[in-house]
Write an enzyme that holds these catalytic residues in place. Structure first.
Site, mmCIF file in Angstrom:
data_model
loop_
_atom_site.group_PDB
_atom_site.id
_atom_site.type_symbol
_atom_site.label_atom_id
_atom_site.label_comp_id
_atom_site.label_asym_id
_atom_site.label_seq_id
_atom_site.Cartn_x
_atom_site.Cartn_y
_atom_site.Cartn_z
ATOM 1 N N GLY A 177 44.132 40.282 31.329
ATOM 2 C CA GLY A 177 42.612 39.795 31.656
ATOM 3 C C GLY A 177 42.498 39.282 33.096
ATOM 4 N N ALA A 205 49.322 50.068 31.628
ATOM 5 C CA ALA A 205 47.965 49.406 31.495
ATOM 6 C C ALA A 205 47.332 49.776 30.256
ATOM 7 C CB ALA A 205 46.992 49.664 32.672
ATOM 8 N N ASP A 265 41.481 45.293 22.754
ATOM 9 C CA ASP A 265 42.592 44.695 22.626
ATOM 10 C C ASP A 265 42.464 43.343 21.624
ATOM 11 O OD1 ASP A 265 45.186 44.103 23.021
ATOM 12 O OD2 ASP A 265 45.086 43.547 25.312
#
Length: 501
Positions: A177, A205, A265
């Site tokens: 983040g 990623a 996520d």
């Protein structure tokens, strides 16, 4: 090969990302006799093995009724060649889908149900639509503590597991983040230079412009198999490799492929993903960085405390020692956002270049110091000084080069073909930099797909700038991608806020 209808393979070259797909003509004997329709799940067998694939039906003459096509990933998984024979048969219904449907309607998943779902995911039996349903059903706090433990344990048991025969085995992870927060290669170099064993398996990623594996890949090969990882670690004490290449937590790799386009996520799956990889890699001690900030993944101290408690509880249940670090997530770290741009920052710190980003260096030293103390390589209170000595002396840089050489050879990161600078609209002070918008712009420019693409920051919060001074630059591999990202920039001036003087 076993039962099933024989068909001749034809190369079509269709990229479906990571989903295995088989293409059959509507008049194919298989479709007609089995009554298969588009999106059916079928078993495909070849001399090199078997997979479960999603059926797409073709009406054109791109395929004859006696031919079959495969998506690129399915072709690679089966290790086939043009003209080979495959057999296609029905795939039995999945019992675990009953449990998945129950979860969608709010019922808990016990350990047996979670294991059945994870085993089917790891075996490639779940189509993307089922994977997406599982991810969505578990998002938004819908996994309780026991379910998270069960998911983590099932992920570990579904894959291979490394055992190094000694302790401590160090690991480090950031929950993400925070754009540009590429401390891991630096921490591995410092930790292994101090004598610790640190076999770092990293992800590509998921929702960010770069993962550690994407960044490391611009400097050295990362797709090593398990014997190669063992050779590197026994020779140099550590590595920085892509975990998805070795099947340490294969169900997690499957889930990541749908989390990325969904932009999800979730907390429980984040914990299971992080800790399953650590346990599977043989770690005994894991340092976990949780950046906290208004535009970071974890946005408040309260959310950080809840995540920290969950991480510590699940890790303890699985016998993994953890130390959690809450760090500043108010703005991006370093200058580069994107695989190659972040790699250039990493190299600048390791090489002790005069213009190296100080915030990345200090953050890496803080984390390295905490890890050294946690694993007994430095006395309490001396970790940062020990880490700084290893960096300043050049020992960490030499160790990084040795690790890169053992993984297949060091290379300099690439540079983008096209760069465009965004200037300050007025004189004043930088009041805020939005992490989410920075990441979004870097991805629109082509990261992480194009390793050299991304965004390069020239300012930090609090800096004073003149009107027309450069704030950041977009890096892209094509003019079209550059224009596309720049259109988004024009619509979001709040990416970097300049408060008028």
């Amino acid at each position: 090969m076993g039962a099933g209808h024989p068909l001749t393979l034809k190369w079509l070259g269709i990229d479906t990302y990571q989903e295995a797909v088989i293409y059959l003509h509507r008049d194919c004997e298989v479709c007609r006799s089995e009554g298969f329709e588009a999106q059916a799940r079928v078993r495909v067998e070849a001399a090199g093995g078997q997979i479960v694939a999603t059926l797409n039906v073709v009406d054109s003459d791109i395929l004859a009724p006696c031919e079959a096509g495969l998506s690129v990933v399915a072709w690679r998984q089966l290790r086939v060649a043009d003209g080979d024979t495959v057999r296609v048969s029905a795939e039995p219904p999945l019992d675990s889908l009953v449990a998945l449907r129950g979860k969608i309607y709010g019922r808990r998943l016990d350990a047996a149900a979670m294991r059945a779902i994870v085993d089917d995911i790891a075996a490639g039996r779940y189509a993307n639509i089922y994977l997406a349903a599982f991810v969505a059903a578990c998002a938004g706090g819908r996994l309780d503590v026991d379910e998270t433990v069960a998911l983590t344990r099932a992920m570990v048991d579904a894959g291979q597991r490394l055992d190094w025969g000694r302790a401590p085995i160090a690991d480090k992870h950031c929950v993400g983040g925070l754009p540009g927060n590429r401390t891991t290669p630096i921490v591995v170099a410092i930790a292994t230079a101090a004598g610790l064993t640190m076999p770092k398996t990293s992800s590509r990623a998921i929702t960010s412009p770069a993962g550690t594996a994407d960044t490391m890949e611009t400097m050295a090969p990362v797709e090593l198999d398990l014997p190669a990882i063992r050779r590197v670690v026994e020779r140099e004490g550590g590595c920085v490799v892509w975990g998805g290449a070795v099947g340490l937590s294969p169900a997690d790799d499957m889930l990541i492929r749908v989390e990325r386009p969904l932009g999800l996520d979730s907390e429980g799956q984040l914990v299971a993903s992080v800790l399953s990889k650590k346990v599977a890699a043989g770690a005994t001690h894991a340092l976990i960085d949780i950046p906290v900030g208004p535009t970071a993944k974890v946005r408040s101290p309260q959310a950080a405390a809840l995540l920290m408690t969950l991480l510590e509880h699940v890790a303890a249940t699985l016998g993994l020692s953890t130390r959690i670090v809450l760090s500043d997530g108010a703005q991006p770290v370093g200058r580069g956002v994107g695989p190659a741009l972040e790699a250039r920052d990493v190299l600048a710190v390791l090489r002790r270049e005069a213009g190296a980003p100080a915030d990345l260096a200090e953050r890496a030293l803080m984390l390295s110091g905490a890890l050294l103390e946690f694993c007994g390589a430095a006395a309490e209170g001396t970790g940062i000084a020990t880490a700084r000595g290893l960096l300043d002396s050049g020992r960490a840089w030499r160790k990084f080069l040795a690790i890169a050489d053992a993984q297949g050879g060091f290379r300099e990161p690439p540079r983008a073909a096209h760069v465009r600078v965004v200037d300050a609209p007025c004189a004043g002070r930088v009041g805020a930099i939005d992490n989410r918008l920075v990441s979004r712009i870097a991805k629109l420019a082509g990261a992480p797909r194009d390793a050299a693409a991304g965004l390069e920051l020239f300012v930090k919060v609090g800096d004073r700038v003149d009107a027309g001074a450069p704030l950041y630059a977009l890096h892209a591999e094509s003019p079209g991608e550059l224009d596309y990202a720049f259109d988004y920039v024009a619509a979001h001036p709040e990416t970097v806020v300049v408060l008028p003087a």
